[in-house]
Each structure stands twice: as C-alpha cells, then as structure tokens.
Write a protein that holds these residues in place. Structure first.
Motif, PDB file in Angstrom:
ATOM      1  N   VAL A 228      91.034  14.142 -25.283  1.00 34.21           N
ATOM      2  CA  VAL A 228      92.435  14.532 -25.150  1.00 34.21           C
ATOM      3  C   VAL A 228      92.470  16.053 -25.005  1.00 34.21           C
ATOM      4  CG1 VAL A 228      94.701  14.543 -26.267  1.00 34.21           C
ATOM      5  CG2 VAL A 228      93.161  12.580 -26.592  1.00 34.21           C
ATOM      6  N   GLU A 229      93.111  16.523 -23.937  1.00 30.51           N
ATOM      7  CA  GLU A 229      93.166  17.970 -23.720  1.00 30.51           C
ATOM      8  C   GLU A 229      94.325  18.586 -24.507  1.00 30.51           C
ATOM      9  OE1 GLU A 229      93.249  18.809 -19.552  1.00 30.51           O
ATOM     10  OE2 GLU A 229      91.084  18.499 -19.384  1.00 30.51           O
ATOM     11  N   ALA A 230      94.282  19.894 -24.629  1.00 31.32           N
ATOM     12  CA  ALA A 230      95.349  20.602 -25.336  1.00 31.32           C
ATOM     13  C   ALA A 230      96.700  20.275 -24.699  1.00 31.32           C
ATOM     14  CB  ALA A 230      95.094  22.103 -25.290  1.00 31.32           C
ATOM     15  N   GLY A 231      97.671  19.950 -25.528  1.00 31.24           N
ATOM     16  CA  GLY A 231      99.014  19.707 -25.032  1.00 31.24           C
ATOM     17  C   GLY A 231      99.188  18.381 -24.322  1.00 31.24           C
ATOM     18  N   GLU A 232      98.291  17.420 -24.551  1.00 33.53           N
ATOM     19  CA  GLU A 232      98.325  16.154 -23.838  1.00 33.53           C
ATOM     20  C   GLU A 232      98.434  15.002 -24.844  1.00 33.53           C
ATOM     21  OE1 GLU A 232      95.799  14.827 -19.992  1.00 33.53           O
ATOM     22  OE2 GLU A 232      94.602  14.955 -21.820  1.00 33.53           O
ATOM     23  N   SER A 233      99.189  13.969 -24.491  1.00 34.36           N
ATOM     24  CA  SER A 233      99.233  12.785 -25.352  1.00 34.36           C
ATOM     25  C   SER A 233      98.018  11.914 -25.050  1.00 34.36           C
ATOM     26  CB  SER A 233     100.512  11.980 -25.105  1.00 34.36           C
ATOM     27  OG  SER A 233     100.427  11.313 -23.856  1.00 34.36           O
ATOM     28  N   ALA A 234      97.691  11.018 -25.996  1.00 35.78           N
ATOM     29  CA  ALA A 234      96.556  10.119 -25.786  1.00 35.78           C
ATOM     30  C   ALA A 234      96.807   9.207 -24.583  1.00 35.78           C
ATOM     31  CB  ALA A 234      96.317   9.293 -27.053  1.00 35.78           C
ATOM     32  N   GLU A 235      98.060   8.758 -24.412  1.00 30.29           N
ATOM     33  CA  GLU A 235      98.369   7.835 -23.316  1.00 30.29           C
ATOM     34  C   GLU A 235      98.171   8.506 -21.956  1.00 30.29           C
ATOM     35  OE1 GLU A 235     100.133   6.760 -27.037  1.00 30.29           O
ATOM     36  OE2 GLU A 235     100.417   8.574 -25.875  1.00 30.29           O
ATOM     37  N   ILE A 236      98.624   9.737 -21.863  1.00 28.77           N
ATOM     38  CA  ILE A 236      98.439  10.465 -20.602  1.00 28.77           C
ATOM     39  C   ILE A 236      96.953  10.729 -20.358  1.00 28.77           C
ATOM     40  CG2 ILE A 236      98.931  12.635 -19.390  1.00 28.77           C
ATOM     41  CD1 ILE A 236     101.315  10.741 -19.549  1.00 28.77           C
ATOM     42  N   THR A 237      96.204  10.952 -21.437  1.00 30.32           N
ATOM     43  CA  THR A 237      94.760  11.142 -21.283  1.00 30.32           C
ATOM     44  C   THR A 237      94.111   9.899 -20.687  1.00 30.32           C
ATOM     45  OG1 THR A 237      94.758  12.557 -23.240  1.00 30.32           O
ATOM     46  CG2 THR A 237      92.623  11.765 -22.465  1.00 30.32           C
ATOM     47  N   VAL A 238      94.521   8.718 -21.162  1.00 31.43           N
ATOM     48  CA  VAL A 238      93.951   7.482 -20.615  1.00 31.43           C
ATOM     49  C   VAL A 238      94.174   7.429 -19.103  1.00 31.43           C
ATOM     50  CG1 VAL A 238      94.161   4.966 -20.555  1.00 31.43           C
ATOM     51  CG2 VAL A 238      94.198   6.158 -22.762  1.00 31.43           C
ATOM     52  N   ILE A 239      95.391   7.663 -18.696  1.00 29.47           N
ATOM     53  CA  ILE A 239      95.727   7.573 -17.263  1.00 29.47           C
ATOM     54  C   ILE A 239      94.955   8.628 -16.458  1.00 29.47           C
ATOM     55  CG2 ILE A 239      97.629   7.925 -15.631  1.00 29.47           C
ATOM     56  CD1 ILE A 239      99.420   6.641 -17.913  1.00 29.47           C
ATOM     57  N   ARG A 240      94.891   9.850 -16.975  1.00 26.65           N
ATOM     58  CA  ARG A 240      94.183  10.925 -16.266  1.00 26.65           C
ATOM     59  C   ARG A 240      92.678  10.666 -16.189  1.00 26.65           C
ATOM     60  NH1 ARG A 240      91.314  14.789 -18.223  1.00 26.65           N
ATOM     61  NH2 ARG A 240      92.168  14.682 -20.334  1.00 26.65           N
ATOM     62  N   GLU A 241      92.078  10.306 -17.330  1.00 28.13           N
ATOM     63  CA  GLU A 241      90.623  10.130 -17.350  1.00 28.13           C
ATOM     64  C   GLU A 241      90.175   8.961 -16.469  1.00 28.13           C
ATOM     65  OE1 GLU A 241      87.957  11.620 -18.541  1.00 28.13           O
ATOM     66  OE2 GLU A 241      88.881  13.285 -19.627  1.00 28.13           O
ATOM     67  N   MET A 242      90.959   7.871 -16.453  1.00 27.26           N
ATOM     68  CA  MET A 242      90.555   6.725 -15.635  1.00 27.26           C
ATOM     69  C   MET A 242      90.639   7.085 -14.148  1.00 27.26           C
ATOM     70  SD  MET A 242      89.589   4.752 -18.003  1.00 27.26           S
ATOM     71  CE  MET A 242      89.320   6.227 -19.016  1.00 27.26           C
ATOM     72  N   ALA A 243      91.619   7.912 -13.804  1.00 29.08           N
ATOM     73  CA  ALA A 243      91.709   8.369 -12.420  1.00 29.08           C
ATOM     74  C   ALA A 243      90.543   9.293 -12.080  1.00 29.08           C
ATOM     75  CB  ALA A 243      93.041   9.083 -12.196  1.00 29.08           C
ATOM     76  N   GLU A 244      90.181  10.185 -13.006  1.00 29.94           N
ATOM     77  CA  GLU A 244      89.108  11.145 -12.736  1.00 29.94           C
ATOM     78  C   GLU A 244      87.739  10.461 -12.661  1.00 29.94           C
ATOM     79  OE1 GLU A 244      91.112  15.019 -14.993  1.00 29.94           O
ATOM     80  OE2 GLU A 244      89.172  14.258 -15.650  1.00 29.94           O
ATOM     81  N   GLU A 245      87.460   9.585 -13.644  1.00 31.17           N
ATOM     82  CA  GLU A 245      86.102   9.030 -13.744  1.00 31.17           C
ATOM     83  C   GLU A 245      85.883   7.839 -12.822  1.00 31.17           C
ATOM     84  OE1 GLU A 245      84.911   8.275 -17.765  1.00 31.17           O
ATOM     85  OE2 GLU A 245      84.695  10.415 -18.187  1.00 31.17           O
TER      86      GLU A 245
END
Ligand SMILES: [Zn+2]
Length: 337
Positions: A228-245
């Motif tokens: 989880v990055e600074a200023g980010e919710s866990a849910e948004i992290t899931v969506i971002r990381e799955m798109a990135e990886e």
C-alpha cells in the motif's frame, strides 16, 4: 477465536496472548520480572531463536526467497507443536541486548532479549538449533508462534531504527521494549507495520490466476501482492497492483483476513478479487512477474500432486487464499519436492 467469516487460524496470526500492554510503562515491575526465576526468556539473535524438535521433522530444500534476507535453510512443514521454543530463566540469559515484554500467560511472564552481537557464548545445546520464524513458524504451537512473531517484529524494528528520525540522535528502548525514546528531544517512536495486499484473482469460470516471480524456478507460483503506497487505501492498492503486475482489471473484492509478516515489517491483507467484465487478458509485467497463468481446480490439484506446480508453504497467507478457493488443503508445497 469466534467465527468472523475470514480465514481462521492463519499460521502467524494465532493471537490470544495477553500482551499486558498496561504494564509496559512500569519500570520497577519490569525490572522485577528480570529477577524473577519463574520468568521465561526467549533469546533472539539476529532474528533467530533456539528451538527444540527440528531434528525429528522434515526440512524442505533450501530456496532463495527474494523477500528474505539471504537464503532460507528450508521451510519446515510439520504438525503444529512439534517444534518448541527454548525458553530460559533470566539468569541463563545474561547477555547485552534489548529487553522486551511479550506476554503474561498462566502467571508466567514471557520476555525477549534481542541480541545483535556475537553468539559465541551460547551456541546451541545438544538437541537444539537456531531457526528463524519463517523456517519453524508453521511447526510451533500457538503460544510459541505468538511469542516468536512478536519478538521477530520487534527485533527487526529495533535493529532498523537506532536513531531519532527528527534529530539523528541515538535513541534508547523504552516502554518495556515497545518504543524508543530520543534523549535529545524526548520524542517517542513506535514499531510500524507496512500494509501490503495479497490477492487471488478469480474469473467467472472459477479459475484462479497465479504468477511466477522472475527469481523463482519454473513451476513455482503464488498470488500477486504489493505494498500500500502513501495516501492510498488497501482497495485501491488491489486494483492498481493487479493492473501493474498482471495487466488486468479487477472488481468485487472480498477481504478475507490478515496476518503479520515481520520480514521485516509487513502486514499482509488477503483478498479474493474477480476479473472485471471487459478486462484485458492477463500478461506479466516482465519485471517482477515473468509468468501469469490461469488454473482450473483440476489443473491445480493435478499439478500439486505431480509436483509440477509448487505453491507457497502453509506459513503464508498466499497458500490459504489458494486453498480457500480450491475448497480443501492441497498437496505439496515449495517446502517439499
Ligand atoms: Zn531526537
């Protein structure tokens, strides 16, 4: 633990110990604990503690893990309680180190002594070995697992935070080892946990998506994960990381539980997520992840049985996320051929 609808009894999340946080500020009481012969001390040296029972159980082949500091000596998959911590009286732990209050159970106070210097004076006795939490966590009983998780997390934090982040002065341990205080400006600093998400993606055909990291041999697969990055919710992290990886869009997140992963300071938040309608096909990012693959239940079972597919050991929440989808324990792991 009551049924809370989440993954139960995760290996490193077996709570229940009374941490007696209300006594941490009572220095006279904590001093008395260290002169009480009934106190039990867990000596932790550079993340390892002495344990009894490893000789009798299987040790998997050593495998370099990129998130581990050096090569693992091999995971131990054994019945819970088959390995025990060696806990000694204070007079048998007369070494320099950080003293930490861990727990009070059945009238016995459990403490840790975190040592970073030479281990020469107290090498392992006959029948005991020095092991890290990763290696033996799954084989410890509930009390010992709870004690060793706390001690490992605090050992890593003390080792990595010797100075005041405000002024750079060397800090000293305080609050029975649960904080560090700066003598120059009196600021107090507390152990931190870095949240990370770990995700099993499912599609509408009930297949599961796993990835292989660049460092892993062929056939080794796990769930996808990221901090989880600074200023980010866990849910948004899931969506971002799955798109990135994996290059995919996910929705319908299902939070399933968390466990500490103190290597050095993570808290893993476990999810199932669904492939969104119209998502692109998965593709690995080519850097962290070099292969992604859909598995049907039949492919997962057959691969695990044949050893052509290896999934993480039972200490990890990744395996539990996979088995939750599969509906039963799966054979094999990367602890065993
Ligand atoms: Zn300071």
């Amino acid at each position: 633990m009551p049924d809370i609808g989440l993954l139960a009894s995760l290996t490193l999340a077996r709570g229940g110990l009374d941490r007696v946080a209300e006594r941490r500020g009572d220095e006279a009481w904590f001093d008395a604990v260290w002169s009480d012969p009934t106190t039990r001390v867990l000596v932790v040296h550079r993340g390892k503690a002495r344990v009894r029972g490893v000789e009798e159980v299987d040790r998997g082949p050593a495998l370099t893990d990129p998130s581990y500091d050096g090569a693992s000596r091999g995971w131990i998959e054994a019945e819970r309680g088959s390995v025990e911590l060696v806990l000694v009286a204070p007079e048998q732990a007369a070494y320099d180190g950080v003293r930490v209050l861990l727990a009070l159970e059945d009238g016995i106070t459990y403490v840790a002594l975190l040592v970073h210097g030479s281990r020469d004076p107290w090498d392992a006795d006959a029948g005991t070995t020095w092991e890290g939490l990763r290696e033996v966590g799954a084989a410890l009983g509930d009390r010992d697992a709870g004690l060793f998780v706390m001690a490992t997390a605090l050992a890593n934090w003390h080792a990595g935070h010797p100075r005041c982040p405000r002024c750079g002065e060397a800090t000293v341990a305080s609050q029975a080892g649960w904080s560090r205080t700066c003598p120059a400006d009196s600021s107090q600093h507390f152990p931190r946990s870095d949240p990370a998400v770990i995700v099993l993606i499912l599609d509408d055909d009930d297949r599961a998506l796993l990835g292989r990291r660049a460092e892993w041999p062929d056939g080794f697969f796990s769930t996808l994960a990221g901090f989880v990055e600074a200023g980010e919710s866990a849910e948004i992290t899931v969506i971002r990381e799955m798109a990135e990886e994996a290059g995919v869009d996910v929705d319908r997140l299902d939070y399933l539980g968390s466990q500490p992963w103190p290597f050095p300071a993570s808290l893993m938040l476990g999810y199932h997520a669904r492939l969104a309608a119209g998502s692109p096909e998965p593709r690995p990012d080519g850097e962290e992840i070099t292969e992604v693959r859909w598995f049907s239940r039949e492919e997962m079972r057959a691969g695990c049985e044949a050893g052509t597919v290896r999934i993480p050991p039972s200490i990890s929440i990744a395996r539990r996320l996979i088995e939750r989808w599969y509906g039963a324990p799966l054979p094999g792991s990367w602890a065993r051929p």
